[in-house]
Design a protein around this motif. Structure first.
Motif, PDB file in Angstrom:
ATOM      1  N   LYS A  20       0.813  -1.218   0.000  1.00  0.00           N
ATOM      2  CA  LYS A  20       0.000   0.000   0.000  1.00  0.00           C
ATOM      3  C   LYS A  20       0.854   1.281   0.000  1.00  0.00           C
ATOM      4  O   LYS A  20       2.074   1.223   0.101  1.00  0.00           O
ATOM      5  CB  LYS A  20      -0.940  -0.017   1.210  1.00  0.00           C
ATOM      6  CG  LYS A  20      -2.033  -1.095   1.111  1.00  0.00           C
ATOM      7  CD  LYS A  20      -3.040  -0.974   2.246  1.00  0.00           C
ATOM      8  CE  LYS A  20      -4.102  -2.083   2.155  1.00  0.00           C
ATOM      9  NZ  LYS A  20      -5.075  -1.997   3.271  1.00  0.00           N
ATOM     10  N   CYS A  23       1.938   1.870   4.031  1.00  0.00           N
ATOM     11  CA  CYS A  23       2.234   0.768   4.953  1.00  0.00           C
ATOM     12  C   CYS A  23       2.611  -0.459   4.142  1.00  0.00           C
ATOM     13  O   CYS A  23       2.567  -0.434   2.915  1.00  0.00           O
ATOM     14  CB  CYS A  23       1.035   0.475   5.859  1.00  0.00           C
ATOM     15  SG  CYS A  23      -0.415  -0.126   4.966  1.00  0.00           S
ATOM     16  N   CYS A  25       1.085  -3.398   3.941  1.00  0.00           N
ATOM     17  CA  CYS A  25       0.009  -4.341   3.626  1.00  0.00           C
ATOM     18  C   CYS A  25      -0.064  -4.624   2.123  1.00  0.00           C
ATOM     19  O   CYS A  25       0.237  -3.749   1.314  1.00  0.00           O
ATOM     20  CB  CYS A  25      -1.334  -3.783   4.077  1.00  0.00           C
ATOM     21  SG  CYS A  25      -1.485  -3.707   5.854  1.00  0.00           S
ATOM     22  N   THR A  37      -4.826  -5.554   6.295  1.00  0.00           N
ATOM     23  CA  THR A  37      -4.871  -4.301   7.056  1.00  0.00           C
ATOM     24  C   THR A  37      -3.843  -4.334   8.180  1.00  0.00           C
ATOM     25  O   THR A  37      -3.377  -5.406   8.572  1.00  0.00           O
ATOM     26  CB  THR A  37      -6.268  -4.087   7.692  1.00  0.00           C
ATOM     27  OG1 THR A  37      -6.586  -5.249   8.452  1.00  0.00           O
ATOM     28  CG2 THR A  37      -7.342  -3.855   6.654  1.00  0.00           C
ATOM     29  N   CYS A  38      -3.496  -3.157   8.679  1.00  0.00           N
ATOM     30  CA  CYS A  38      -2.572  -3.040   9.803  1.00  0.00           C
ATOM     31  C   CYS A  38      -2.923  -1.740  10.531  1.00  0.00           C
ATOM     32  O   CYS A  38      -3.765  -0.970  10.062  1.00  0.00           O
ATOM     33  CB  CYS A  38      -1.124  -3.020   9.301  1.00  0.00           C
ATOM     34  SG  CYS A  38      -0.676  -1.464   8.504  1.00  0.00           S
ATOM     35  N   CYS A  41      -3.056   1.482   8.086  1.00  0.00           N
ATOM     36  CA  CYS A  41      -4.176   1.715   7.155  1.00  0.00           C
ATOM     37  C   CYS A  41      -5.531   1.615   7.859  1.00  0.00           C
ATOM     38  O   CYS A  41      -6.550   1.959   7.274  1.00  0.00           O
ATOM     39  CB  CYS A  41      -4.089   0.809   5.927  1.00  0.00           C
ATOM     40  SG  CYS A  41      -3.921  -0.934   6.243  1.00  0.00           S
TER      41      CYS A  41
HETATM   42 ZN   LIG Z   1      -1.682  -1.462   6.334  1.00  0.00          ZN
END
Ligand SMILES: [Zn+2]
Length: 490
Positions: A20, A23, A25, A37-38, A41
């Motif tokens: 992304k 980040c 991901c 996701t993390c 995000c």
């Molecule tokens: Zn993320």
């Protein structure tokens, strides 16, 4: 009153990065909701974004392909709005200092081409997706897409009809795909269009009030939406009404647009520089690297195909419409070992007519259903087609037999040599063998022979046909012509 249409376009192109925008991901389409996701995000407090270097490189490459100036100094800004699929309640975008500005691309062919100016292209992150299809009637949010890198490309209001707008979109998509920065997949939302459209009395200088059409994901719908909007606005104006500045959605089922919201102004978003991100400097070296990584542009390829392979404008157009077809054609031509001019036209015919025809018909699957194949799925590889065309060139097989052989290759995946050998399809060029067939044909058709000898030359074609038929299509047509001319007059 006659009106003139003015169209500008915004396109959101998803950049083909593995991770992304801010980040680590992944960006794979269609994975389980919220599996990519993390904390970054998901917009958790206290996290810090990190700029994706690949996304910057792709944006620079796309900008150069679109003849833009790349800004050495970039800044990311926060664009504030509330929406459930935007967990931070702001989107990181670019405002005053976009990465690319002042470009253009050309639409239309030689003679009728028109330059569409690109005002800017900037980097930003995508939002997630709200899903309203729950069995319980509840809404859900999937944040897999939140934070995916986008390049938003904005034109000047340079298009005067829906057809021009669609031509621009197709040209832009081809360029981004050719540069390997976007997959151009409209169904998956990797390439989304937002036209803005206004009418003004023909010849007027001032622009009318513009209406923006939101996120349309097919060329067909975008054209239909613009055509509808022109009719709607014409009616409002003719009845003495005023056009409201608003954003409208296209309803594919009803075939009409409907108000989504009144249009915000830039100041509504309260843009300000994102304090979490330092200004992004793009060095001369980085721009040079990107310049070196530029792939051939579709329009340049078209021109080269005409010049290098001696193809017509039409053939070059068919071949370069899809990058993979163009690549396939070039590999086949190279694999024949002949020069591009010698084999270009021949290979072009076999690829565009015969092979694309077979691919379009597709190959029946085990369950009996048939689906067209792409050139990448062709059971006949470039080298195999080249081998067949070389056999034809040497006179080992006739043109009509070569077509049958190609069909067999397509169905079985076998090589041309195997099929020709197994079925005894080698072209007959031996004079003795051909004379024998000709003698038989002449003996069987005394009436036509007499006609020919009394001066009715049109019967010649009949004899050629009969000889080809009794040879099972294997006779060398040039040899047959030559021998018949000699024997028929005796
Ligand atoms: Zn993320």
């Amino acid at each position: 009153m006659a009106y003139e249409v003015v169209i500008g376009l915004e396109v959101h192109a998803q950049l083909l990065t593995a991770s992304k925008m801010f980040c680590g991901c992944g960006t794979v389409f269609g994975t389980a909701p919220n599996s990519q996701t993390c904390p970054v995000c998901l917009g958790m407090p206290g996290v810090l974004p990190v700029i994706n270097r690949k996304a910057v490189e792709f944006a620079v490459r796309a900008g150069l392909a679109l003849h833009c100036t790349v800004a050495p100094m970039n800044r990311f800004a926060r664009k504030h709005y509330f929406y459930p699929d935007l967990p931070k309640n702001y989107q990181i975008s670019q405002y005053e200092l976009p990465i690319c500005e002042h470009g253009w691309l050309e639409i239309g062919q030689n003679g009728t081409s028109k330059r569409i100016r690109i005002r800017r292209a900037h980097l930003e992150e995508d939002a997630g997706k709200n899903l309203h299809a729950g069995i319980t009637g509840a809404s859900h949010v999937d944040l897999n897409r939140a934070g995916t890198p986008l390049l938003e490309i904005v034109t000047e209001p340079d298009m005067g009809s829906p057809d021009e707008a669609v031509a621009y979109l197709k040209a832009l998509r081809d360029i981004l795909v050719s540069q390997k920065v976007c997959d151009g997949n409209m169904e998956e939302g990797s390439f989304r269009c937002e036209p803005n459209l206004s009418l003004r009395p023909a010849g007027a200088k001032e622009f009318g009030t513009k209406v923006e059409l939101k996120n349309i994901n097919s060329f067909k719908f975008v054209k239909a939406a613009m055509e509808y909007e022109i009719k709607r606005q014409t009616k409002v104006l003719n009845e003495g009404g005023k056009i409201a500045q608003e954003t409208r959605l296209w309803d594919t089922e009803k075939g009409e647009t409907a108000v989504m919201r009144s249009k915000e102004e830039a100041h509504d978003y309260r843009y300000f520089p994102d304090p979490d991100l330092v200004p992004l400097r793009i060095s001369e070296e980085m721009i040079e690297e990107a310049r070196k990584s530029l792939q051939e542009l579709p329009a340049a390829k078209h021109k080269r195909f005409v010049e290098e392979y001696g193809l017509s404008d039409y053939d070059a157009g068919v071949l370069t419409a899809e990058k993979d077809v163009a690549g396939y054609f070039e590999t086949v031509t190279r694999s024949t070992g002949c020069s591009p001019k010698e084999m270009g036209k021949e290979v072009s015919n076999w690829v565009t007519v015969e092979l694309l025809g077979l691919l379009h018909k597709g190959k029946p699957r085990a369950d009996g259903s048939v689906e067209p194949l792409t050139i990448g799925q062709s059971p006949v590889l470039p080298q195999a087609l080249a081998d067949l065309l070389v056999m034809k060139r040497k006179g080992d097989v006739s043109g009509s037999i070569a077509k049958t052989v190609l069909e067999e290759m397509f169905a079985t995946g076998k090589s041309a040599a195997e099929i020709v050998k197994a079925k005894g399809l080698t072209q007959v060029s031996d004079e003795g063998a051909l004379e024998k067939i000709i003698d038989e044909v002449m003996a069987k058709n005394p009436q036509q022979l007499a006609q020919y000898r009394s001066g009715k030359e049109a019967v010649f074609g009949f004899f050629v046909g009969q000889v080809m038929k009794s040879s099972g299509g294997k006779a060398n047509p040039a040899k047959v012509n030559e021998l018949l001319k000699r024997k028929l007059v005796q």
